[in-house]
Design a protein around this motif. Structure first.
Motif, PDB file in Angstrom:
ATOM      1  N   LEU A 175      47.541  87.869  68.361  1.00 46.86           N
ATOM      2  CA  LEU A 175      48.172  87.549  69.640  1.00 46.86           C
ATOM      3  C   LEU A 175      49.035  86.294  69.528  1.00 46.86           C
ATOM      4  CD1 LEU A 175      48.592  88.074  72.637  1.00 46.86           C
ATOM      5  CD2 LEU A 175      46.452  86.842  73.096  1.00 46.86           C
ATOM      6  N   ALA A 176      48.577  85.307  68.771  1.00 45.87           N
ATOM      7  CA  ALA A 176      49.357  84.081  68.600  1.00 45.87           C
ATOM      8  C   ALA A 176      50.684  84.366  67.905  1.00 45.87           C
ATOM      9  CB  ALA A 176      48.549  83.054  67.813  1.00 45.87           C
ATOM     10  N   MET A 177      50.676  85.271  66.928  1.00 53.40           N
ATOM     11  CA  MET A 177      51.929  85.663  66.272  1.00 53.40           C
ATOM     12  C   MET A 177      52.888  86.286  67.280  1.00 53.40           C
ATOM     13  SD  MET A 177      50.493  87.362  62.740  1.00 53.40           S
ATOM     14  CE  MET A 177      52.108  87.663  62.004  1.00 53.40           C
ATOM     15  N   LEU A 178      52.342  87.165  68.116  1.00 52.71           N
ATOM     16  CA  LEU A 178      53.163  87.832  69.126  1.00 52.71           C
ATOM     17  C   LEU A 178      53.732  86.820  70.118  1.00 52.71           C
ATOM     18  CD1 LEU A 178      54.034  90.705  69.900  1.00 52.71           C
ATOM     19  CD2 LEU A 178      52.034  90.811  71.411  1.00 52.71           C
ATOM     20  N   MET A 179      52.902  85.870  70.533  1.00 52.30           N
ATOM     21  CA  MET A 179      53.361  84.824  71.455  1.00 52.30           C
ATOM     22  C   MET A 179      54.507  84.015  70.853  1.00 52.30           C
ATOM     23  SD  MET A 179      49.927  83.111  73.000  1.00 52.30           S
ATOM     24  CE  MET A 179      48.961  83.871  74.306  1.00 52.30           C
ATOM     25  N   ALA A 180      54.335  83.617  69.594  1.00 51.31           N
ATOM     26  CA  ALA A 180      55.353  82.791  68.937  1.00 51.31           C
ATOM     27  C   ALA A 180      56.690  83.514  68.882  1.00 51.31           C
ATOM     28  CB  ALA A 180      54.883  82.417  67.532  1.00 51.31           C
ATOM     29  N   ARG A 181      56.651  84.792  68.571  1.00 50.32           N
ATOM     30  CA  ARG A 181      57.897  85.561  68.468  1.00 50.32           C
ATOM     31  C   ARG A 181      58.502  85.837  69.844  1.00 50.32           C
ATOM     32  NH1 ARG A 181      55.489  89.113  63.413  1.00 50.32           N
ATOM     33  NH2 ARG A 181      56.445  87.813  61.792  1.00 50.32           N
ATOM     34  N   HIS A 183      58.210  83.977  72.500  1.00 57.65           N
ATOM     35  CA  HIS A 183      58.715  82.734  73.096  1.00 57.65           C
ATOM     36  C   HIS A 183      59.973  82.223  72.397  1.00 57.65           C
ATOM     37  CE1 HIS A 183      58.576  78.994  75.322  1.00 57.65           C
ATOM     38  NE2 HIS A 183      58.623  78.306  74.186  1.00 57.65           N
ATOM     39  N   SER A 184      60.014  82.367  71.069  1.00 53.10           N
ATOM     40  CA  SER A 184      61.131  81.795  70.302  1.00 53.10           C
ATOM     41  C   SER A 184      62.305  82.752  70.130  1.00 53.10           C
ATOM     42  CB  SER A 184      60.635  81.382  68.915  1.00 53.10           C
ATOM     43  OG  SER A 184      60.250  82.535  68.168  1.00 53.10           O
ATOM     44  N   ASN A 185      62.058  84.050  70.360  1.00 45.78           N
ATOM     45  CA  ASN A 185      63.063  85.082  70.072  1.00 45.78           C
ATOM     46  C   ASN A 185      63.434  85.107  68.591  1.00 45.78           C
ATOM     47  OD1 ASN A 185      63.564  86.351  72.627  1.00 45.78           O
ATOM     48  ND2 ASN A 185      64.558  84.452  73.278  1.00 45.78           N
ATOM     49  N   ASN A 186      62.515  84.652  67.752  1.00 45.44           N
ATOM     50  CA  ASN A 186      62.714  84.666  66.309  1.00 45.44           C
ATOM     51  C   ASN A 186      61.576  85.437  65.646  1.00 45.44           C
ATOM     52  OD1 ASN A 186      65.065  82.988  66.392  1.00 45.44           O
ATOM     53  ND2 ASN A 186      63.725  81.220  66.724  1.00 45.44           N
ATOM     54  N   THR A 187      61.717  85.680  64.347  1.00 45.93           N
ATOM     55  CA  THR A 187      60.748  86.522  63.641  1.00 45.93           C
ATOM     56  C   THR A 187      59.933  85.774  62.594  1.00 45.93           C
ATOM     57  OG1 THR A 187      62.149  88.469  63.941  1.00 45.93           O
ATOM     58  CG2 THR A 187      60.486  88.583  62.200  1.00 45.93           C
ATOM     59  N   CYS A 199      42.462  89.687  58.714  1.00 44.96           N
ATOM     60  CA  CYS A 199      42.610  90.819  57.801  1.00 44.96           C
ATOM     61  C   CYS A 199      43.107  92.064  58.529  1.00 44.96           C
ATOM     62  CB  CYS A 199      41.267  91.094  57.121  1.00 44.96           C
ATOM     63  SG  CYS A 199      41.410  91.909  55.522  1.00 44.96           S
ATOM     64  N   SER A 200      43.746  91.883  59.675  1.00 43.91           N
ATOM     65  CA  SER A 200      44.363  93.008  60.374  1.00 43.91           C
ATOM     66  C   SER A 200      45.732  93.283  59.744  1.00 43.91           C
ATOM     67  CB  SER A 200      44.532  92.673  61.855  1.00 43.91           C
ATOM     68  OG  SER A 200      45.484  91.634  62.018  1.00 43.91           O
ATOM     69  N   PRO A 201      46.321  94.440  59.992  1.00 42.78           N
ATOM     70  CA  PRO A 201      47.642  94.717  59.406  1.00 42.78           C
ATOM     71  C   PRO A 201      48.684  93.646  59.728  1.00 42.78           C
ATOM     72  CG  PRO A 201      46.707  96.723  60.305  1.00 42.78           C
ATOM     73  CD  PRO A 201      45.790  95.610  60.715  1.00 42.78           C
ATOM     74  N   TYR A 202      48.586  93.039  60.900  1.00 42.71           N
ATOM     75  CA  TYR A 202      49.544  92.019  61.321  1.00 42.71           C
ATOM     76  C   TYR A 202      49.265  90.681  60.639  1.00 42.71           C
ATOM     77  CZ  TYR A 202      53.078  90.891  64.952  1.00 42.71           C
ATOM     78  OH  TYR A 202      54.226  90.581  65.640  1.00 42.71           O
ATOM     79  N   GLU A 365      54.263  77.717  79.734  1.00 42.66           N
ATOM     80  CA  GLU A 365      55.599  78.195  79.372  1.00 42.66           C
ATOM     81  C   GLU A 365      55.529  79.337  78.366  1.00 42.66           C
ATOM     82  OE1 GLU A 365      59.835  76.374  77.654  1.00 42.66           O
ATOM     83  OE2 GLU A 365      57.989  75.191  77.578  1.00 42.66           O
ATOM     84  N   ILE A 366      54.710  79.180  77.322  1.00 44.13           N
ATOM     85  CA  ILE A 366      54.591  80.229  76.305  1.00 44.13           C
ATOM     86  C   ILE A 366      53.886  81.453  76.885  1.00 44.13           C
ATOM     87  CG2 ILE A 366      53.516  80.813  74.093  1.00 44.13           C
ATOM     88  CD1 ILE A 366      54.040  77.939  73.200  1.00 44.13           C
ATOM     89  N   ALA A 367      52.881  81.230  77.726  1.00 41.28           N
ATOM     90  CA  ALA A 367      52.183  82.351  78.357  1.00 41.28           C
ATOM     91  C   ALA A 367      53.142  83.183  79.212  1.00 41.28           C
ATOM     92  CB  ALA A 367      51.034  81.830  79.210  1.00 41.28           C
ATOM     93  N   LYS A 368      54.050  82.526  79.910  1.00 37.89           N
ATOM     94  CA  LYS A 368      55.028  83.242  80.736  1.00 37.89           C
ATOM     95  C   LYS A 368      56.006  84.030  79.865  1.00 37.89           C
ATOM     96  CE  LYS A 368      54.844  80.017  84.645  1.00 37.89           C
ATOM     97  NZ  LYS A 368      55.574  78.937  85.368  1.00 37.89           N
ATOM     98  N   SER A 369      56.372  83.473  78.713  1.00 39.66           N
ATOM     99  CA  SER A 369      57.281  84.187  77.805  1.00 39.66           C
ATOM    100  C   SER A 369      56.662  85.501  77.350  1.00 39.66           C
ATOM    101  CB  SER A 369      57.601  83.320  76.582  1.00 39.66           C
ATOM    102  OG  SER A 369      58.335  82.173  76.947  1.00 39.66           O
ATOM    103  N   LEU A 370      55.352  85.485  77.071  1.00 41.82           N
ATOM    104  CA  LEU A 370      54.670  86.717  76.672  1.00 41.82           C
ATOM    105  C   LEU A 370      54.592  87.692  77.844  1.00 41.82           C
ATOM    106  CD1 LEU A 370      53.032  88.259  74.480  1.00 41.82           C
ATOM    107  CD2 LEU A 370      50.980  87.227  75.483  1.00 41.82           C
ATOM    108  N   ALA A 371      54.258  87.187  79.021  1.00 45.59           N
ATOM    109  CA  ALA A 371      54.094  88.054  80.195  1.00 45.59           C
ATOM    110  C   ALA A 371      55.387  88.777  80.563  1.00 45.59           C
ATOM    111  CB  ALA A 371      53.594  87.230  81.373  1.00 45.59           C
TER     112      ALA A 371
END
Length: 515
Positions: A175-181, A183-187, A199-202, A365-371
């Motif tokens: 989830l943190a990876m998803l949030m970072a991307r 919020h930043s619009n970067n990969t 150890c998940s695929p992500y 701010e980051i939580a809103k970006s994900l939402a």
């Protein structure tokens, strides 16, 4: 000399030496080894006292357990020992096997049992909630989740106040990876070599430990950077770490200046210049690396690295799965020991004392970006049972002063182990903070080459035989991890028998690796 001969020689010492009859044996190099008897190894070390009596084991026969495991459980679930340990019951810092043998748990369920096995208060809260409400969807409100959110948020600095509840560390870092991307619009996301973030695929893209890698694509958009390891890395000295114990490496740095830190920062800059886009999504870091063998970075490194990441538009993520909840002693969170404020914090393991639970805490701010991009939902995250247990764990940590205990007992143990490092050639490094401790075993201090895996395995077997369960880590499995033996270990760690036990373990290791 083969390993079998070494064990035979050691066995002869153990069997033939008698108290008060010191013996010596010339090594091939001409040196003389003090006898096992003289060092007090003619008997099994005494364990600290325990006033708990386990229930009588009445379940499956041991051989039947082995059959079922082989036939029906994942082949990845390999046994930790050559003769698998079948555990039956736990009580605070103790574990009991099916035969009633008692073990001092120095690994706490892989750094998970944070306040003691079956702590009475946590047990009582779990039983009470079990009779009231197990589960309901997160679309309905229930008091335990709100009570827990209020307690947890109070322990984090502003603006880290928005909590997402999940079930495991891998889920949290996903989830943190998803949030970072989002919020930043970067990969691109950067993590250290030697890091373990799941150890998940992500999250496999973030994890940079060889035996967790596979030939198939996973975790796209993740890049690794050099781990600033001041013992095994190219740079390091005698003032680098935030620890009571420094490395045996020498340097000319002043106490407030670290040339090793500057060199590792240059490597980090090189990664930013050559391996990722001009704008990045984020940077993951454990405040102290766990799976890689309790690796500590130079003081000031994370602070400069965070600044560089933010200059590139990225967010900074602190993985507190192993370091959080007061385990490091001086602070409640590992990131606080580095003087940094992350944008996202992930946590699991000790959060629920062994009950499946995890959390991601971030800014509004980051939580809103994900939402804006995703209706995030987790069926079991924040369920009433987990939240009630999580609240009780926080209460126990506070009521029993367990953070202070981590500082006191951890410092005591680190300083004792450091004396053994100075005495024995195969103990290359002692490091850590609070009750997160690593002891790196080497062939010799000059080369710092790791002790061969089969000999480290023998150390673990010997420890188990003497009633002590320890973990292992490092790229070559050469580090014994005494990570977060339960906070209640304070009743045992300062006991004279425990000090004797630890010294005898090091001596036992010495005889496991006779040249």
């Amino acid at each position: 000399m083969t390993l079998a001969w070494r064990h035979l020689l050691r066995a002869l010492y153990l069997e033939t030496s008698t108290p008060g009859t010191p013996k010596t044996c010339p090594s091939p190099k001409g040196a003389f080894w003090t006898s096992v008897a003289k060092l007090g190894l003619h008997t099994k070390p005494s364990m600290p006292p325990c006033d708990f009596t386990p229930e009588r084991y009445q379940s499956l026969a041991y051989d039947r357990v082995l059959e079922i495991h082989k036939q029906h459980l994942s082949p990845v679930l390999t046994a930790y020992f050559s003769e698998p340990l079948l555990l039956h019951q736990g009580h605070m810092e103790w574990l009991f096997d099916y035969e009633g043998n008692r073990y001092l748990d120095f690994f706490s369920g892989i750094v998970t049992v944070s306040v003691g096995h079956c702590h009475p208060k946590v047990n009582a809260v779990a039983q009470k909630q079990l009779g009231r409400l197990w589960h309901t969807s997160a679309v309905f409100f229930h008091p335990p989740i709100h009570e827990y959110a209020e307690k947890l948020s109070a322990l984090l600095p502003e603006p880290l106040k928005v909590i997402f509840l999940l079930n495991s560390g891998s889920e949290a870092n996903d989830l943190a990876m998803l949030m970072a991307r989002a919020h930043s619009n970067n990969t691109d996301i950067i993590s250290f070599r030697g890091a373990y973030h799941g150890c998940s695929p992500y999250t496999l893209g973030l994890t940079n430990v060889g035996f967790y890698k596979m030939e198939l694509p996973s975790g796209m958009g993740c890049q690794s950077t050099m781990c600033p390891d001041v013992f095994r890395g190219p740079w390091g000295g005698s003032h680098c770490r935030d620890s009571p114990v420094q490395t045996i490496r020498k340097c000319s740095c002043a106490s407030d200046c670290c040339q090793a830190k500057d060199q590792y920062i240059e490597q980090f800059k090189d990664t930013l210049s050559t391996s990722v886009a001009k704008s990045i999504a984020g940077f993951f870091a454990e405040p102290i690396q766990g799976v890689n063998g309790v690796v500590q970075y130079p003081k000031g490194f994370l602070k400069e690295a965070f600044e560089l990441v933010r200059e590139r538009g990225g967010v900074c993520i602190a993985d507190e799965v192993q370091t959080g909840f007061g385990r490091l002693g001086s602070h409640f969170w590992g990131f606080q020991t580095h003087g940094v404020l992350p944008d996202i914090v992930t946590m699991a393991k000790g959060i629920g004392n062994g009950f499946p639970m995890a959390a991601v805490v971030t800014t509004p701010e980051i939580a809103k970006s994900l939402a804006k991009r995703l209706l995030h939902f987790n069926t079991f995250g924040g369920n009433p049972m987990a939240c009630a247990i999580g609240s009780s764990v926080l209460e126990v940590i506070k009521e029993e002063n367990l953070q202070e205990n981590s500082q006191e007992v951890g410092t005591y143990m680190l300083l004792k182990f450091a004396k053994l490092r100075d005495e024995f050639e195969i103990v290359g490094d002692v490091r850590g903070k609070g009750l997160m401790i690593g002891i790196e075993m080497v062939k010799d201090k000059t080369s710092r080459q790791p002790l061969p895996r089969e000999e480290v395995n023998q150390i673990h077997q010997d420890c188990k035989r003497m009633g002590l369960l320890i973990g292992r880590g490092g790229t070559f499995s050469q580090v014994t991890r005494r990570l977060a033996f339960t906070y209640h270990f304070r009743h045992s760690a300062s006991h004279p028998r425990c000090a004797s036990l630890n010294q005898k373990l090091i001596l036992q290791w010495k005889y496991s690796v006779l040249p």
